[in-house]
Enzyme design. Structure first.
Site, PDB file in Angstrom:
ATOM      1  CE  LYS A   9      -3.923  -2.283   2.257  1.00 59.54           C
ATOM      2  NZ  LYS A   9      -4.825  -2.274   3.444  1.00 59.54           N
ATOM      3  CE1 TYR A  49      -9.494  -3.128   0.483  1.00 58.49           C
ATOM      4  CE2 TYR A  49      -8.753  -1.066  -0.480  1.00 58.49           C
ATOM      5  CZ  TYR A  49      -8.491  -2.226   0.220  1.00 58.49           C
ATOM      6  OH  TYR A  49      -7.209  -2.493   0.667  1.00 58.49           O
ATOM      7  CG  PHE A  57     -13.280   1.203   7.578  1.00 60.80           C
ATOM      8  CD1 PHE A  57     -12.798   0.688   6.384  1.00 60.80           C
ATOM      9  CD2 PHE A  57     -13.948   0.352   8.442  1.00 60.80           C
ATOM     10  CE1 PHE A  57     -12.984  -0.647   6.038  1.00 60.80           C
ATOM     11  CE2 PHE A  57     -14.137  -0.998   8.109  1.00 60.80           C
ATOM     12  CZ  PHE A  57     -13.646  -1.487   6.904  1.00 60.80           C
ATOM     13  NE  ARG A  85      -6.582 -13.270   5.056  1.00 56.73           N
ATOM     14  CZ  ARG A  85      -7.089 -12.040   5.096  1.00 56.73           C
ATOM     15  NH1 ARG A  85      -6.874 -11.196   4.103  1.00 56.73           N
ATOM     16  NH2 ARG A  85      -7.827 -11.666   6.127  1.00 56.73           N
ATOM     17  CB  THR A  91      -7.096  -6.304   9.676  1.00 52.22           C
ATOM     18  OG1 THR A  91      -7.538  -7.473   8.990  1.00 52.22           O
ATOM     19  CG2 THR A  91      -7.365  -5.084   8.811  1.00 52.22           C
ATOM     20  NE  ARG A 102      -2.169  -5.935   7.287  1.00 56.39           N
ATOM     21  CZ  ARG A 102      -3.169  -6.658   6.797  1.00 56.39           C
ATOM     22  NH1 ARG A 102      -3.621  -7.711   7.465  1.00 56.39           N
ATOM     23  NH2 ARG A 102      -3.716  -6.334   5.645  1.00 56.39           N
ATOM     24  CG  ASN A 112      -3.731  -2.509   6.934  1.00 56.60           C
ATOM     25  OD1 ASN A 112      -3.628  -1.905   5.860  1.00 56.60           O
ATOM     26  ND2 ASN A 112      -4.665  -3.410   7.142  1.00 56.60           N
ATOM     27  CG  HIS A 115      -5.475  -6.307   0.012  1.00 54.63           C
ATOM     28  ND1 HIS A 115      -6.642  -6.408   0.729  1.00 54.63           N
ATOM     29  CD2 HIS A 115      -5.640  -7.090  -1.094  1.00 54.63           C
ATOM     30  CE1 HIS A 115      -7.478  -7.208   0.069  1.00 54.63           C
ATOM     31  NE2 HIS A 115      -6.900  -7.623  -1.037  1.00 54.63           N
ATOM     32  CD  GLU A 126      -8.896  -9.103  -3.464  1.00 55.55           C
ATOM     33  OE1 GLU A 126      -9.532  -8.646  -2.508  1.00 55.55           O
ATOM     34  OE2 GLU A 126      -7.755  -9.609  -3.334  1.00 55.55           O
TER      35      GLU A 126
END
Ligand code: CMP
Length: 149
Positions: A9, A49, A57, A85, A91, A102, A112, A115, A126
């Site tokens: 990100k 998203y 949020f 993950r 998260t 993270r 964070n 993704h 995705e």
């Protein structure tokens, strides 16, 4: 062999963490099937998203993910979705286990860093949002026989 979409990100790009994060995936034994630097548009962010569109949020999430360049990757390997993950951690960085991306690099949920697709159906949705078929490569590495029996 399973594929997952990973987004490094804008905060991670700005903080110079692209290399350290990609290195973690590579060292684990995962393989990059596709990789690129790009700017996510508000339209693409809304599609990616969409599942969060009614969450409080959501506006800040769209602002965050479109705020600067990201690195997107298709990463593959056996159990790649779960492995990626687990490597990313919870998260919220405050709840992430030490040793995860993270926990090691992050402080709060709105920054964070990464993704990763949460399940095979999500990855199937995705990946085509970010990559055309001809951008995703199938190949073997000499080390693969040292990673898998
Ligand atoms: P990601 O794995 O990209 O999936 C959805 C994102 O929404 C998540 O990481 C966070 O960046 C963000 N997110 C989830 N929950 C919250 C929250 N409570 N507050 C702010 N951002 C959130």
């Amino acid at each position: 062999m399973e594929r997952t979409l990973v987004i490094i990100k804008p905060d991670a790009v700005q903080r110079g963490l692209v290399g350290p994060i990609l290195t973690r995936f590579e060292r684990r034994g995962l393989r990059f099937a596709a990789l690129k630097l790009m700017q996510i548009t508000p339209e693409l962010a809304a599609r990616h998203y969409a599942v969060h569109k009614d969450k409080p949020f959501y506006p800040s999430l769209i602002k965050y993910i479109t705020s600067g360049p990201v690195v997107v990757a298709v990463i593959e390997g056996n159990d790649a979705i779960k492995i990626v993950r687990t490597m990313m951690g919870e998260t919220h960085p405050a709840q992430a286990a030490p040793g995860t991306i993270r926990a090691d690099f992050g402080m709060e949920i709105g920054r964070n860093l990464v993704h990763g697709s949460d399940k095979p159906e999500t990855a199937a949705f995705e990946i085509p949002l970010f990559f055309s078929d001809d951008e995703i490569l199938s190949y073997q590495r000499a080390i693969d026989s040292w990673i898998y029996e």
